[in-house]
Motif scaffolding. Structure first.
Motif, PDB file in Angstrom:
ATOM      1  N   UNK A  29       0.822  -1.206   0.000  1.00 13.50           N
ATOM      2  CA  UNK A  29       0.000   0.000   0.000  1.00 13.50           C
ATOM      3  C   UNK A  29       0.861   1.263   0.000  1.00 13.50           C
ATOM      4  N   UNK A  33       1.098   0.808  -4.426  1.00 11.95           N
ATOM      5  CA  UNK A  33      -0.294   1.091  -4.778  1.00 11.95           C
ATOM      6  C   UNK A  33      -0.424   2.333  -5.662  1.00 11.95           C
ATOM      7  N   UNK A  36      -0.081   1.691  -9.250  1.00  8.13           N
ATOM      8  CA  UNK A  36      -1.108   0.822  -9.811  1.00  8.13           C
ATOM      9  C   UNK A  36      -2.414   1.558 -10.046  1.00  8.13           C
ATOM     10  N   UNK A  37      -2.725   2.529  -9.196  1.00 11.94           N
ATOM     11  CA  UNK A  37      -3.996   3.224  -9.396  1.00 11.94           C
ATOM     12  C   UNK A  37      -3.972   4.014 -10.700  1.00 11.94           C
ATOM     13  N   UNK A  39      -2.265   2.827 -13.415  1.00 14.26           N
ATOM     14  CA  UNK A  39      -1.854   1.904 -14.473  1.00 14.26           C
ATOM     15  C   UNK A  39      -2.860   1.972 -15.628  1.00 14.26           C
ATOM     16  N   UNK A  41      -3.965  -0.158 -17.516  1.00 10.84           N
ATOM     17  CA  UNK A  41      -4.903  -1.283 -17.591  1.00 10.84           C
ATOM     18  C   UNK A  41      -5.907  -1.281 -16.447  1.00 10.84           C
ATOM     19  N   UNK A  42      -5.771  -0.301 -15.561  1.00  8.03           N
ATOM     20  CA  UNK A  42      -6.677  -0.259 -14.425  1.00  8.03           C
ATOM     21  C   UNK A  42      -8.002   0.368 -14.851  1.00  8.03           C
ATOM     22  N   UNK A  43      -9.036  -0.458 -14.858  1.00  5.77           N
ATOM     23  CA  UNK A  43     -10.327   0.017 -15.366  1.00  5.77           C
ATOM     24  C   UNK A  43     -10.907   1.112 -14.485  1.00  5.77           C
ATOM     25  N   UNK A  44     -10.526   1.103 -13.198  1.00  5.27           N
ATOM     26  CA  UNK A  44     -11.039   2.141 -12.296  1.00  5.27           C
ATOM     27  C   UNK A  44     -10.581   3.516 -12.760  1.00  5.27           C
ATOM     28  N   UNK A  47     -12.579   4.606 -15.500  1.00  5.34           N
ATOM     29  CA  UNK A  47     -13.899   5.008 -15.012  1.00  5.34           C
ATOM     30  C   UNK A  47     -13.869   6.459 -14.553  1.00  5.34           C
TER      31      UNK A  47
END
Lengths: 469, 461
Positions: A29, A33, A36-37, A39, A41-44, A47
């Motif tokens: 974390x 982290x 990654x947030x 990235x 490829x991160x669908x979030x 969004x």
């Protein structure tokens, strides 16, 4: 050992396993982290894009270069108002192809993904309304960018212009380019094109500098002060059994450092370089950030200086005339030139002038501090030589009536067989307002013949624009 | 006295009631349109918990905390599942009810039927028949052939074998250590080592002798000689490895790793032959290396663990989605219903922990880990107070199974270790695994009751 004792061992083992989960989660974390947030490829993350109206991008005078239009059916589309003109500055933002340019470097700002935006997010989650992103104002001048682009039309290469006293990038053009508005129709073609239209040559094109490296070597010679600069050029010089010949094969005759710069004499620079020795040549290169990361708000490819301290004499000679394994980017060269325009102080290049929120609150303003590279005296001596290059030497094509232009031409040999044509310079010499670097890739003509006239036009346009200021 | 204790405010049952009220309340507000069934479900879950807990206290059924902890975990699971898909939530509630019934049933059966330690051969036969049936008629779900369908009802035999595998190990050591005779070893071992082992074994025996031992002389001669053969540690090892081998055949990597590590832990505790332990580790290393090169799914698990980003849209998809979810949650989580855990495929089974981390944060995730730790701590505590070797190993085995299973799946979804598909006990959606977990802990509850009785007996003396 009793079984009780061994059960305790197993308990300890189990405790270690459980503790490792807790430790790893905490480590993850804290250290992993954040990346990654964001990235791709991160669908979030995608969004978030749907919930935010991506901010506008403007030039230094407020001309809207890119904007997001919310259509009647609530669909959003990103519009680039000048098509291919800003393809290598602003880049593109596409769900399918990712992001590049400003759209990529300043994605968080455009989406207002800053920590103080929790309230807006909360409002969004309650009302369902979209968040407004922040607007970016660039240091780019739209007129200068347009002029530079038209000058480079049909060629392969790059033009970078900057304010040598601040580091503001005024224009950045790379050819070939593409139209970010029609990316999805042309993607296949763009990615398979051998001329790499998606490559931003200004920041990522690595070229041998050729003779535009000579001002840097001259700075080392002046700093050292012990080298005899007088030389009788016969057109060739033999260094460790390797014949290095001049552009002008008949020889330049008797010359000193200033004269060597004016006529761009390879033989004398090679001789002076070898006499200086590898240590001083390497030191001056590193001082000018060659082979080092040049800090900027844009990702500038690291220039290459793949030598250690024990260079052979032929290596030193090659570097002294900007050849060998030396590779630099146009952005790096305009920055290096600006050092001589700015009394020996380097201003790192930047392109984001300021960030404003949708209600015009200024969230960020760039302030750049200079890094002293060479002394003011040396910088001014080199500047004078560069003025002479334009007034009476290889750079005559960059001359502008009534204004002293400082410059240096370069004709860089490379593996394509056709020479790259370089020009670096700035003007007016007594109070520099604009510095430029022009490269025409595999142009096959000398820098003085091909690149200098283009640089002249860019400088002229820039000075016209700022004469009122 | 006990009732008095129950009404003290710091009683943990209140925490459970509070947490459930809070989460079901949140869930009620989250699901639109408002669904009063959620409130009814919440009330049902709380009622089930309180009634069962009262029963455990009033009937003095032993350890008071096991049930509380597993109820906490299950209700957390129900809430997350309800949030992911209300259908799963509703089904999990009915499974919870069934689980509680089986919990008490297991408690009663284990306590009132005597002689569980004598059915060694039954356990072995049951396990192998189950394995063979699964392979013969089983259907494959998610890459592993591990389901048997009877009518409309499908279950995973391997989940049930987890319990009987522990029983098999426990019965084996009971048989070996309760016999007066020298343990038969293979001739390869030298006699000096034998003596050390045997003297240690005899020490262990001292306190097991108070239990009534069925004397071997009363058995018929055939069983007698069979016992002698089985007592040989290599025969035992062979039988244990057969279990693991069968699981590997079903492509159940997670479960075979789980069975192995549980077996090895108990083996470590009760075998004094260090060399043999090392041989076992070596053997598994060799099996691991061979399967890496011969079995493609083992290879895939390992490469996606080392670098899931290389094949992010395909093989590394699930684990990277899990990492995105955990990263999104931060330390405090997005809040129940405000994250996007459904981006992770199979989030309701193997990846439920990532969903918890996303919406309740890493602190929520760590709380769950600590709950499991408390649970296995209770298990170890019970095991340490038991004198009968069979019950002790059963208690230990159940504790180890659920402890290691938790580590294997949580470690897998957070990419601490390679990902292998096992469920997160009590939280994951899944009938057989939930039910077998309740049965296992029902047995542990029964064993804990025994301990308290014995302790009381000691005090009375």
């Amino acid at each position: 050992m009793s079984s009780d004792k061994k059960i305790i061992h197993v308990i300890i083992f189990m405790s270690i396993l459980f503790f490792s989960i807790i430790a790893y989660l905490t480590y993850f974390q804290i250290f992993e982290a954040a990346d990654l947030t964001k990235h791709p490829y991160n669908k979030r993350y995608l969004a978030v894009e749907d919930k935010t109206i991506r901010g506008n991008i403007l030039d230094r005078n407020g001309v809207i270069l890119a904007e997001t239009i919310v259509e009647e059916d609530d669909k959003m589309s990103r519009v680039y108002n000048y098509n291919q003109l800003y393809s290598h500055v602003i880049g593109y933002s596409s769900k399918k192809f990712g992001k590049s340019g400003i759209e990529s470097y300043y994605n968080d700002e455009l989406l207002a993904l800053t920590e103080d935006n929790i309230l807006a997010e909360l409002r969004e989650s309650i009302t369902g309304k979209r968040i407004d992103g922040n607007n970016l104002t660039l240091t780019i001048s739209h007129n200068l960018q347009q002029r530079s682009e038209s000058l480079l039309k049909g060629k392969i290469g790059s033009i970078v212009a900057m304010n040598p006293k601040t580091g503001e990038v005024l224009a950045m053009v790379s050819k070939p380019d593409y139209n970010p508005n029609t990316l999805s129709n042309n993607w296949e073609k763009l990615t398979s094109d051998e001329r790499s239209p998606l490559l931003n040559r200004s920041l990522s094109g690595l070229y041998p500098p050729g003779s535009i490296y000579k001002p840097i070597i001259a700075a080392a010679i002046l700093q050292d002060g012990t080298i005899n600069t007088e030389y009788d050029c016969t057109g060739t010089i033999n260094i460790d059994g390797y014949d290095l010949s001049d552009f002008n094969k008949s020889g330049h005759g008797n010359l000193d450092l200033r004269r060597s710069m004016i006529v761009s004499c390879n033989t004398n620079f090679a001789r002076m370089g070898t006499e200086l020795g590898s240590e001083k040549i390497t030191n001056i290169s590193k001082k000018f950030f060659v082979g080092k990361d040049l800090k900027s708000d844009m990702p500038i490819s690291k220039s290459r200086y793949p030598y250690d301290i024990d260079m052979s004499s032929t290596d030193i000679a090659a570097v002294s005339i900007g050849q060998g394994k030396l590779l630099v980017t146009p952005m790096h060269m305009v920055t290096a030139t600006s050092i001589f325009a700015n009394d020996g102080v380097m201003m790192t290049p930047y392109i984001l002038k300021q960030v404003t929120s949708e209600n015009d609150r200024v969230l960020y303003t760039n302030n750049n501090e200079g890094i002293p590279i060479v002394s003011e005296t040396i910088a001014n001596e080199i500047k004078d030589m560069m003025v002479a290059v334009v007034n009476e030497g290889t750079g005559r094509n960059a001359r502008i009536n009534g204004i002293d232009v400082a410059g240096k031409t370069g004709t860089a040999q490379n593996e394509t067989g056709e020479d790259h044509s370089w020009f670096i310079g700035f003007a007016p010499a007594n109070d520099p307002k604009i510095a430029v670097a022009v490269i025409l890739e595999s142009e096959g003509r000398s820098g003085g013949a091909a690149a200098a006239p283009i640089a002249r036009e860019v400088i002229n346009q820039g000075l016209n624009e700022w004469s009122g200021e | 006295m006990k009732l008095n204790k129950f009404f003290r405010i710091q009683n943990p049952i209140y925490i459970l009631i509070f947490v459930n009220l809070l989460f079901f309340g949140l869930l009620f507000l989250y699901v639109k349109p408002l669904d009063t069934f959620i409130l009814a479900s919440g009330a049902g879950v709380i009622a089930l918990m309180v009634i069962s807990y009262l029963a455990i206290i009033k009937l003095q059924m032993g350890d008071e905390y096991i049930f509380l902890i597993i109820s906490m975990l299950t209700s957390l699971g129900i809430i997350m599942l309800y949030r992911i898909n209300p259908e799963y939530g509703v089904r999990q509630i009915s499974l919870y009810a069934l689980g509680i019934i089986l919990y008490f049933l297991a408690y009663i059966i284990f306590r009132f039927i005597k002689g569980w330690d004598k059915y060694l051969y039954l356990y072995i036969i049951f396990n192998f028949i189950s394995f063979i049936t699964t392979i013969a008629v089983g259907s494959s779900i998610g890459g592993a052939t591990n389901w048997i369908q009877i009518g409309g009802f499908s279950f995973q035999p391997a989940e049930i074998i987890k319990v009987s595998f522990v029983f098999f190990i426990a019965a084996y050591y009971k048989l070996r250590f309760s016999s007066d005779e020298v343990v038969t070893h293979s001739e390869g071992l030298d006699s000096y080592e034998d003596q050390i082992i045997n003297s240690d074994v005899n020490k262990d025996l001292d306190y097991t002798e108070e239990e009534p031992i069925e004397s071997i002389e009363t058995e018929i001669g055939l069983i007698d000689t069979l016992n002698e053969k089985v007592k040989n540690v290599y025969v035992f090892l062979g039988l244990a490895y057969m279990h693991i081998f069968f699981l590997l055949l079903q492509r159940e990597l997670g479960l075979s790793a789980l069975f192995f590590i549980v077996f090895l832990s108990i083996f470590y505790i009760y075998e004094d032959d260090r060399k043999l332990l090392l041989y076992n580790l070596g053997l598994v290393l060799i099996i691991g290396i061979i399967s890496y090169f011969t079995m493609s799914h083992v290879n895939v698990r390992l490469t996606t663990w080392i670098n899931p980003w290389a094949d992010i849209s395909n093989k590394g998809y699930q684990i990277t989605q899990s990492l995105f979810a955990i990263a999104e949650g931060g330390f405090f989580g997005t809040g129940l219903g405000l994250g996007s855990p459904t981006y992770i495929p199979e989030v309701h089974t193997d990846f439920i922990f990532s969903a918890i981390c996303e919406e309740m944060g890493v602190f929520g995730g760590i709380s769950v880990v600590l709950l499991y730790f408390l649970l296995i701590y209770r298990g170890f505590k019970i095991a340490l107070t038991i004198k009968d070797i069979f019950k002790r190993i059963v208690a230990l085995g159940i504790t180890l199974i659920y402890g290691y299973q938790t580590f294997i799946i949580i470690g897998g979804v957070i990419k601490l270790i390679p990902l292998t598909g096992v469920t997160l006990p009590f939280i994951s959606y899944g009938g057989t695994s939930l039910i077998s977990a309740f049965i296992s802990f029902g047995i542990l509850q029964a064993i804990s009751k025994k301990t308290i009785e014995e302790e009381e007996a000691v005090i009375l003396e």
